[in-house]
Design a protein around this motif. Structure first.
Motif, short mmCIF file in Angstrom:
data_model
loop_
_atom_site.label_atom_id
_atom_site.label_comp_id
_atom_site.label_asym_id
_atom_site.label_seq_id
_atom_site.Cartn_x
_atom_site.Cartn_y
_atom_site.Cartn_z
N ARG A 1 -25.05 -24.35 19.38
CA ARG A 1 -25.86 -23.14 19.19
C ARG A 1 -26.35 -23.56 17.83
O ARG A 1 -28.18 -22.86 17.80
CB ARG A 1 -24.52 -22.19 18.45
N ASN A 2 -26.03 -24.52 16.73
CA ASN A 2 -27.16 -24.89 15.74
C ASN A 2 -28.66 -25.68 16.26
O ASN A 2 -29.70 -25.58 15.59
CB ASN A 2 -26.67 -26.06 15.14
N ALA A 3 -28.19 -26.47 16.95
CA ALA A 3 -29.67 -26.93 17.89
C ALA A 3 -30.28 -25.78 18.98
O ALA A 3 -32.07 -25.92 18.43
CB ALA A 3 -29.89 -28.40 19.45
N ALA A 4 -29.88 -24.93 19.27
CA ALA A 4 -30.47 -23.69 19.61
C ALA A 4 -30.88 -23.17 18.44
O ALA A 4 -32.77 -22.47 18.87
CB ALA A 4 -29.67 -23.13 20.77
N TRP A 5 -30.83 -22.68 18.00
CA TRP A 5 -31.41 -21.83 16.57
C TRP A 5 -32.70 -22.52 16.22
O TRP A 5 -33.73 -21.47 15.72
CB TRP A 5 -30.30 -21.22 15.74
N ALA A 6 -32.71 -24.00 15.98
CA ALA A 6 -33.67 -24.48 15.41
C ALA A 6 -34.61 -24.56 16.64
O ALA A 6 -35.99 -23.88 16.02
CB ALA A 6 -32.91 -26.11 15.08
N GLU A 7 -34.27 -24.33 17.97
CA GLU A 7 -35.59 -24.43 18.44
C GLU A 7 -35.93 -23.23 18.77
O GLU A 7 -36.81 -22.81 18.57
CB GLU A 7 -34.99 -25.02 20.38
N LEU A 8 -34.77 -21.79 18.81
CA LEU A 8 -35.67 -20.65 19.04
C LEU A 8 -37.10 -20.48 17.70
O LEU A 8 -38.26 -20.13 17.80
CB LEU A 8 -35.06 -19.93 19.20
N THR A 9 -36.39 -20.85 16.51
CA THR A 9 -37.27 -20.97 15.14
C THR A 9 -38.60 -21.09 15.78
O THR A 9 -39.43 -20.77 14.99
CB THR A 9 -36.52 -20.76 14.10
N SER A 10 -38.30 -22.71 15.94
CA SER A 10 -38.90 -23.77 15.81
C SER A 10 -40.49 -22.52 16.75
O SER A 10 -41.78 -22.93 16.57
CB SER A 10 -39.10 -24.61 16.33
N VAL A 11 -39.98 -22.83 18.37
CA VAL A 11 -41.08 -21.66 18.82
C VAL A 11 -41.70 -20.85 18.48
O VAL A 11 -42.35 -20.39 18.40
CB VAL A 11 -40.29 -21.56 20.78
N CYS A 12 -40.88 -19.89 18.11
CA CYS A 12 -40.92 -18.45 17.34
C CYS A 12 -41.51 -19.05 16.50
O CYS A 12 -43.07 -18.01 16.18
CB CYS A 12 -39.52 -17.43 17.11
N GLN B 1 -40.04 -9.47 20.72
CA GLN B 1 -38.95 -9.76 20.73
C GLN B 1 -38.63 -11.28 21.27
O GLN B 1 -39.11 -11.18 22.37
CB GLN B 1 -37.82 -9.20 20.13
N MET B 2 -38.10 -12.36 20.86
CA MET B 2 -37.83 -13.82 21.80
C MET B 2 -36.67 -13.27 21.42
O MET B 2 -35.76 -13.29 20.00
CB MET B 2 -38.84 -14.72 20.87
N LYS C 1 -26.91 -14.67 28.68
CA LYS C 1 -26.29 -13.33 27.79
C LYS C 1 -27.33 -14.65 26.54
O LYS C 1 -26.92 -15.36 25.99
CB LYS C 1 -24.65 -13.69 27.14
N PRO C 2 -27.19 -13.12 25.36
CA PRO C 2 -28.68 -13.18 24.45
C PRO C 2 -26.58 -13.89 23.30
O PRO C 2 -26.45 -13.02 23.33
CB PRO C 2 -28.90 -11.97 24.07
N LEU C 3 -27.89 -14.75 22.89
CA LEU C 3 -26.86 -15.21 21.43
C LEU C 3 -28.63 -15.26 20.51
O LEU C 3 -27.38 -14.46 19.24
CB LEU C 3 -26.93 -16.70 22.53
N PHE C 4 -29.12 -15.25 19.93
CA PHE C 4 -30.46 -14.98 19.24
C PHE C 4 -31.20 -14.07 19.76
O PHE C 4 -31.67 -14.32 20.71
CB PHE C 4 -30.69 -16.75 18.45
N ARG C 5 -31.59 -13.34 19.14
CA ARG C 5 -32.61 -12.71 18.75
C ARG C 5 -33.64 -12.87 17.60
O ARG C 5 -33.31 -12.31 15.99
CB ARG C 5 -32.43 -11.18 19.10
N ILE C 6 -35.16 -12.93 17.42
CA ILE C 6 -35.96 -12.12 16.48
C ILE C 6 -37.14 -11.57 16.84
O ILE C 6 -37.52 -11.38 17.72
CB ILE C 6 -36.77 -13.52 16.58
N ARG C 7 -37.29 -10.35 16.04
CA ARG C 7 -38.06 -9.26 16.50
C ARG C 7 -39.11 -9.45 14.94
O ARG C 7 -38.29 -9.45 13.99
CB ARG C 7 -37.01 -8.69 15.94
N ILE C 8 -39.85 -9.16 16.04
CA ILE C 8 -41.43 -8.56 14.72
C ILE C 8 -42.01 -7.29 15.82
O ILE C 8 -42.12 -6.65 16.35
CB ILE C 8 -42.22 -9.54 15.15
N VAL C 9 -41.90 -6.42 14.01
CA VAL C 9 -41.62 -4.69 14.38
C VAL C 9 -43.29 -4.45 14.03
O VAL C 9 -42.95 -4.76 12.23
CB VAL C 9 -40.12 -4.32 14.16
N ALA C 10 -43.97 -3.37 14.27
CA ALA C 10 -44.66 -2.99 13.90
C ALA C 10 -45.34 -1.37 13.53
O ALA C 10 -44.75 -0.38 14.79
CB ALA C 10 -45.89 -3.43 14.56
N GLU C 11 -44.99 -1.00 12.70
CA GLU C 11 -44.37 0.09 11.73
C GLU C 11 -45.94 1.45 11.24
O GLU C 11 -45.90 0.72 9.54
CB GLU C 11 -43.60 0.73 11.28
#
Length: 77
Positions: free
Chosen positions: A26-37, A55-56, A64-74
């Motif tokens: 999971r730690n490697a997965a989080w690192a990969e998600l933040t890198s790609v994002c 969102q990614m 099954k979703p483990l992590f989510r990063i969102r960018i919201v424009a309001e």
């Protein structure tokens, strides 16, 4: 090693990758998600419309979703 998958949602568009990424845990997965994002955030934010969301997610082998990063424009007016 477990497989992880990326899913991107942008308004009406939603898609999940067909090819999984083998990551140690999971730690490697989080690192990969933040890198790609981080790599795509600049281009996404330049194209983002007012009052929209991008969102990614990183999914496990069962999709099954483990992590989510969102960018919201309001618009606040």
């Amino acid at each position: 090693m477990p497989l992880y998958f990326f899913r991107i949602e942008n308004g009406l568009y939603s898609g999940t990758s067909d090819h999984g990424a083998e990551l140690a845990d999971r730690n490697a997965a989080w690192a990969e998600l933040t890198s790609v994002c981080g790599d795509v955030a600049g281009s996404i934010s330049r194209k983002l419309r007012q009052n929209s969301e991008w969102q990614m997610e990183l999914l496990d082998e069962s999709k099954k979703p483990l992590f989510r990063i969102r960018i919201v424009a309001e618009s606040l007016d």
